[in-house]
Scaffold this motif. Structure first.
Motif, PDB file in Angstrom:
ATOM      1  N   ASP A  66       0.823  -1.213   0.000  1.00  0.00           N
ATOM      2  CA  ASP A  66       0.000   0.000   0.000  1.00  0.00           C
ATOM      3  C   ASP A  66       0.857   1.264   0.000  1.00  0.00           C
ATOM      4  O   ASP A  66       0.377   2.346   0.314  1.00  0.00           O
ATOM      5  N   TRP A 215      -3.157   6.301  -4.146  1.00  0.00           N
ATOM      6  CA  TRP A 215      -2.585   5.089  -3.558  1.00  0.00           C
ATOM      7  C   TRP A 215      -3.339   3.841  -4.035  1.00  0.00           C
ATOM      8  O   TRP A 215      -4.516   3.862  -4.337  1.00  0.00           O
ATOM      9  N   ASN A 217      -3.179  -0.652  -3.333  1.00  0.00           N
ATOM     10  CA  ASN A 217      -2.618  -1.773  -2.580  1.00  0.00           C
ATOM     11  C   ASN A 217      -2.442  -2.942  -3.539  1.00  0.00           C
ATOM     12  O   ASN A 217      -3.355  -3.289  -4.285  1.00  0.00           O
ATOM     13  N   TRP A 230      -7.947  -0.681  -4.802  1.00  0.00           N
ATOM     14  CA  TRP A 230      -7.886   0.772  -4.699  1.00  0.00           C
ATOM     15  C   TRP A 230      -9.213   1.297  -4.174  1.00  0.00           C
ATOM     16  O   TRP A 230     -10.177   0.553  -4.007  1.00  0.00           O
TER      17      TRP A 230
END
Length: 302
Positions: A66, A215, A217, A230
């Motif tokens: 992440d 971001w 993961n 996401w």
């Protein structure tokens, strides 16, 4: 506009959106027959090259988890794929950590090998060249700090490139066996390599998963697959459709698809018996919480 010309432009448009290359470059490839509407991003033709790219993708995704910054999944912003090799432009702030995660190193505290077994990195005139010392394969990295050198040993880690040079270490040979010759590799390692190699060659498209908050993961199950998760947008069906349109799951060399491969389960993209999974969740972050998460990820690269 003829149907052939229209197909060239369609292939070029998908290629540009997947790789970040200029449209004129992709259009030239389409006119030369290097890409098609069915496969708009060049595949690696050598199985060793595909295997090397797959190991880089899986290792980067599982190591970064992440911690991918500014939506740069695997730390990659753009790609120049060809039949014989691959060049990646890295996110400037993530580049050093990404390379360090890929480098094979012995874990003297917990045992085993971290990183990509057999990978060796050497500086070149524009960045770094990664090579597979065991099976072969080459990836060129751009955007790496000019002062790069092999990190010092420490914290219980010994870098294999310093010990073994260009020869595969015994620990690397053992790890490569897990990648290819055991249940950890899954039921179809060749298709896994093809699928993950293709994923690494489509960074701009893959990075759409981080478009909402920056971001993503990513993680794997042993050496079998990759999962991308996401928050908020794009919706998983939209992302799955875009990846399929890019040729991610197209059967290689005109082979017929397996009966239950496409659309077997929502969010599962299969090639042979290998899989990539895409998942979008809405975690209902308030604006302040989003800023805090982004700041905490950025601090990892200070």
């Amino acid at each position: 506009m003829s149907r052939r010309t229209d197909n060239h432009h369609r292939a070029a448009t998908i290629c540009r959106a997947a790789t970040g290359l200029p449209h004129r470059t992709c259009l030239r490839w389409a006119e030369q027959g290097l890409i098609t509407r069915r496969q708009p991003v060049p595949d690696a033709v050598d199985p060793a090259q595909r295997a090397f790219e797959a190991m880089v993708a899986l290792t980067a995704g599982d190591a970064l988890r992440d911690g991918q910054l500014d939506g740069a999944v695997f730390g990659v912003e753009a790609a120049v794929p060809s039949a014989g090799g691959l060049t990646l432009r890295l996110h400037a702030r993530m580049a050093r950590r990404l390379v360090n995660e890929l480098l094979p190193r012995l874990d003297e505290d917990f045992g085993g090998l971290r990183g990509v077994p057999g990978l060796r990195a050497t500086p070149d005139s524009e960045g770094l060249t990664l090579r597979g010392a065991a099976g072969g394969g080459t990836i060129r990295l751009r955007g790496v700090p000019g002062s790069w050198r092999l990190p010092d040993d420490g914290d219980g880690l010994r870098y294999v490139g310093r010990i073994a040079g260009g020869t595969p270490h015994a620990a690397e040979q053992e790890e490569l066996h897990y990648w290819t010759g055991t249940a950890m590799a899954g039921p179809d390692p060749a298709s896994r390599d093809h699928l993950l190699s293709r994923l690494l060659r489509r960074p701009v498209l893959v990075n759409r998963t981080g478009s909402a908050h920056g971001w993503v993961n990513s993680y794997c199950h042993q050496y079998q697959d990759l999962v991308l998760e996401w928050c908020c947008a794009p919706a998983a069906p939209e992302m799955e459709q875009a990846l399929r349109r890019s040729g991610l799951a197209a059967p290689p060399d005109g082979a017929a698809p397996e009966p239950d491969a496409p659309g077997a389960r929502p969010g599962v993209i299969g090639l042979g018996r290998a899989k990539v999974l895409v998942r979008c969740g809405d975690f209902a972050h308030a604006d302040g919480e989003i800023a805090k998460v982004a700041a905490s990820i950025r601090r990892r690269y200070a």
